[in-house]
Write an enzyme that holds these catalytic residues in place. Structure first.
Site, PDB file in Angstrom:
ATOM      1  N   ASP A 171       0.857  -1.179   0.000  1.00 60.46           N
ATOM      2  CA  ASP A 171       0.000   0.000   0.000  1.00 60.46           C
ATOM      3  C   ASP A 171       0.892   1.227   0.000  1.00 60.46           C
ATOM      4  O   ASP A 171       1.615   1.494   0.976  1.00 60.46           O
ATOM      5  CB  ASP A 171      -0.892  -0.031   1.254  1.00 60.46           C
ATOM      6  CG  ASP A 171      -1.910   1.091   1.300  1.00 60.46           C
ATOM      7  OD1 ASP A 171      -1.727   2.103   0.598  1.00 60.46           O
ATOM      8  OD2 ASP A 171      -2.893   0.964   2.064  1.00 60.46           O
ATOM      9  N   HIS A 172       0.838   1.996  -1.086  1.00 60.32           N
ATOM     10  CA  HIS A 172       1.747   3.135  -1.226  1.00 60.32           C
ATOM     11  C   HIS A 172       1.438   4.250  -0.233  1.00 60.32           C
ATOM     12  O   HIS A 172       2.231   5.190  -0.084  1.00 60.32           O
ATOM     13  CB  HIS A 172       1.676   3.687  -2.659  1.00 60.32           C
ATOM     14  CG  HIS A 172       2.998   4.160  -3.189  1.00 60.32           C
ATOM     15  ND1 HIS A 172       3.886   4.890  -2.436  1.00 60.32           N
ATOM     16  CD2 HIS A 172       3.589   3.995  -4.403  1.00 60.32           C
ATOM     17  CE1 HIS A 172       4.959   5.168  -3.162  1.00 60.32           C
ATOM     18  NE2 HIS A 172       4.803   4.619  -4.360  1.00 60.32           N
ATOM     19  N   ARG A 173       0.320   4.152   0.476  1.00 62.03           N
ATOM     20  CA  ARG A 173       0.009   5.168   1.484  1.00 62.03           C
ATOM     21  C   ARG A 173       0.860   4.985   2.743  1.00 62.03           C
ATOM     22  O   ARG A 173       1.113   5.963   3.461  1.00 62.03           O
ATOM     23  CB  ARG A 173      -1.469   5.109   1.861  1.00 62.03           C
ATOM     24  CG  ARG A 173      -2.426   5.429   0.731  1.00 62.03           C
ATOM     25  CD  ARG A 173      -3.864   5.188   1.149  1.00 62.03           C
ATOM     26  NE  ARG A 173      -4.103   3.772   1.468  1.00 62.03           N
ATOM     27  CZ  ARG A 173      -5.270   3.291   1.900  1.00 62.03           C
ATOM     28  NH1 ARG A 173      -6.296   4.115   2.091  1.00 62.03           N
ATOM     29  NH2 ARG A 173      -5.402   1.999   2.157  1.00 62.03           N
ATOM     30  N   CYS A 214       4.006   3.697   2.923  1.00 59.17           N
ATOM     31  CA  CYS A 214       5.440   3.899   2.714  1.00 59.17           C
ATOM     32  C   CYS A 214       5.704   4.206   1.246  1.00 59.17           C
ATOM     33  O   CYS A 214       4.832   4.042   0.396  1.00 59.17           O
ATOM     34  CB  CYS A 214       6.237   2.677   3.152  1.00 59.17           C
ATOM     35  SG  CYS A 214       5.980   1.215   2.096  1.00 59.17           S
TER      36      CYS A 214
END
Length: 468
Positions: free
Chosen positions: A438-440, A442
Site C-alpha cells: 500500500d503506497h500510502r 510507505c
C-alpha cells in the site's frame, strides 16, 4: 438468547459468530424435534462467509422446534432452536450459561462452551461398516483415508419417511463426509442419493459431484420441493451456467473489490537464488528429522525478520481516523486454497515463535483451514500475508492485498535456471519474490529495502541468523 416464555420453553438465538458476521447458512441439523439435548451439545452445523462452524446450545431439555431448514440463511439474533424443560418442571441447573453469554456476547462456538459439555467436536455417529474388500488401498491418491467413527453422514437426522428416487423406489441414504460436498450438490441441483460415490465404502466425494454436474446427460433433479430445487448453480437457456455469488465466494469478492477500490497498491519483484535456502532446510531436517521445517516456515521467518527492520509494512490505514496504525505484533496471514475457496488463516504474534514452532503452527493451521475446522476468529485480524502461489506451478503474480493489511509477499515456484555464480554460469534453484504494498504507508525505498532484505536472506541464510 430468549428465555422465560409462558410455556417454559427457551429460544436459542443464532449468536454472533465473530467479526461482525450478520448471518449464517444452515448446513445440517445435528438434532431433530423430540430429541433430548444437554448443555453444550452441538445442535447444528452452519456456514458463514468465513468458516463452517458447529454451534452448541447452552440449554438442556427437549427439542420442540427447529427454526430453518438445511440451505436456509438465518440472520444473527433470530431463533435457531427452541428447547423445553424435561418432564418434572423447574429449571435444569445445567441449563445456565456463562455470565458473558447472559450479557449477550454470543460466544457459544466450539471452544467457547459453557463448561458443562463433553470435549468432542460433534456428536458421534455410528461407525460405517465397510465391506472387507473396501478396507484395502485403492491406489487413488485423492480418495483419502477410510472414514473414522462419526465422520460419515447418512440421511439427515429426523427424517420421518424414507425418500424416494426418480423411479418411485426407495433411495439409499447418501454417504457424505464433507459439508462442502453437500453444499456443492445443493448448489448444482443434484440429488446426492442418486450419485455413485467413488470414495471408500461408497462415500460421495467432491469429484463425484463435479463429474455428475459436468455430464450433460447427468443433470439429476433435486428432491422435489427441497431448497436445492430453487437455489444454486443451474444451466441457463443458452447453455451458460449461472453461479450465485453467495457465502465465502461473495465474501472473497467483496473483500478483493474493496481492496482494489481503497488501496493504491504497487507490486515490485526480484528473482532470487534459493539454492542456499534449500540446502539450509535439508541440513536442519537431517539434524532433527522428527521435527521437519518447511520452506514456507523459513520464508515466514525471513518475513518476520524483514518486518522487524521495516515495521512500516506491518500496518494498516485507518481511513476514518486519517492515520496509519503500525501493529505491535505480527499477525501473519497464510493464503491457503481450500475446497470452499481462498482463505487466509492467521498466526497471531508470529514473531514470538521459533522457526520450529512456526513450522508446526503452519502445518496445523493450513490443515485445519482445508478441513474447514478453523473458527472465524482464526481467519481475520492479519497484519501481513505470505502467499506461496508457487504450489500452483506459476512463477509470478501481482496479488491483491488482503484488506485492510498494507503488504503481501508472494513466492513463485522454485525451478532450475541458469544463474551466474562468481562469474561462471551455473544451474541454480531460482524463484521469484513479489511484494505488493500500500503506497500510502510507505514509499518505494522502504518497500524495496524490505524485499531486498528478504531476497538476501533467501540467497544467504546466514544473514537471517545474524538478524534474529
Amino acid at each position: 438468547m430468549s428465555e422465560g416464555t409462558a410455556t417454559g420453553t427457551r429460544d436459542f438465538l443464532l449468536p454472533d459468530l465473530g467479526e461482525g458476521l450478520s448471518e449464517a447458512e444452515i448446513v445440517e441439523w445435528r438434532v431433530a424435534v423430540g430429541d433430548v439435548v444437554t448443555v453444550d451439545q452441538t445442535v447444528v452445523e452452519v456456514e458463514t462467509a468465513k468458516a463452517v462452524v458447529d454451534v452448541p446450545c447452552p440449554y438442556a431439555g427437549r427439542v420442540v422446534a427447529l427454526h430453518g431448514a438445511a440451505g436456509e440463511v438465518r440472520p444473527v439474533g433470530q431463533p435457531l432452536i427452541t428447547i423445553a424443560p424435561l418432564d418434572g418442571g423447574g429449571d435444569d441447573p445445567h441449563a445456565t450459561y456463562r455470565e458473558e453469554e447472559r450479557a449477550g456476547s454470543g460466544n457459544v462456538l466450539i471452544g467457547y462452551g459453557t463448561g458443562h459439555g463433553g470435549s468432542g467436536r460433534r456428536r458421534r455417529r455410528p461407525r460405517l461398516a465397510l465391506a472387507p474388500e473396501t478396507t484395502a488401498g485403492t491406489g487413488d491418491a485423492t480418495a483419502g483415508p477410510i472414514p473414522a467413527v462419526g465422520e460419515v453422514d447418512a440421511a439427515p437426522t429426523g427424517t420421518a419417511t424414507p425418500a424416494t428416487g426418480a423411479d418411485g423406489g426407495p433411495r439409499t441414504a447418501p454417504l457424505v463426509i464433507s459439508p462442502i460436498v453437500r453444499r456443492l450438490a445443493r448448489e448444482r441441483g443434484l440429488d446426492l442419493a442418486a450419485l455413485h460415490g467413488t470414495g471408500p465404502g461408497g462415500v460421495i466425494r467432491r469429484a463425484d459431484v463435479e463429474a455428475a454436474s459436468a455430464a450433460p446427460a447427468a443433470k439429476l433433479a433435486a428432491v422435489p420441493d427441497s431448497p436445492a430445487a430453487h437455489v444454486g448453480l443451474a444451466p441457463a437457456a443458452d447453455g451458460d451456467v449461472v453461479i450465485p455469488l453467495t457465502g465465502i465466494r461473495k465474501a472473497i469478492a467483496d473483500k478483493l473489490s474493496r481492496s482494489r477500490r481503497e488501496i493504491p497498491e504497487v507490486t515490485i519483484w526480484v528473482d532470487v537464488d534459493a539454492t542456499g535456502l534449500l540446502a539450509t532446510r535439508a541440513a536442519i531436517n537431517a539434524a532433527t528429522p522428527d521435527a521437519p521445517v518447511s520452506i514456507l516456515a523459513l520464508l515466514a521467518r525471513i518475513c518476520l525478520s524483514g518486518l522487524r527492520r521495516y515495521p512500516q509494512l506491518n500496518a494498516h490505514v485507518d481511513t476514518e481516523g486519517q492515520r496509519i496504525v503500525q501493529s505491535a505484533g505480527v499477525h501473519l496471514g497464510i493464503a491457503a486454497q481450500t475446497d470452499r475457496g481462498l482463505v487466509v488463516p492467521v498466526l497471531r504474534d508470529a514473531q514470538r515463535l521459533t522457526t520450529r514452532e512456526l513450522a508446526a503452527a503452519l502445518a496445523e493451521t493450513t490443515a485445519a483451514a482445508r478441513a474447514g475446522t478453523l473458527p472465524p476468529a482464526r481467519l481475520t485480524g492479519g497484519t501481513f500475508t505470505l502467499n506461496n502461489y508457487g504450489v500452483f506451478g506459476v512463477d509470478g503474480s501481482t496479488p491483491i492485498i488482503n484488506h485492510p493489511e498494507a503488504a503481501l509477499l508472494g513466492v513463485g515456484r522454485i525451478v532450475d535456471k541458469p544463474w551466474v555464480v562468481d562469474g561462471q554460469l551455473a544451474v541454480r534453484k531460482v524463484t521469484q519474490l513479489s511484494l505488493t504494498f500500500d503506497h500510502r504507508v510507505c514509499d518505494g525505498g522502504v518497500a524495496g529495502g524490505f524485499l531486498r532484505h528478504v531476497a538476501d536472506c533467501v540467497e544467504q541464510p546466514a544473514l537471517l541468523v545474524a538478524n534474529v
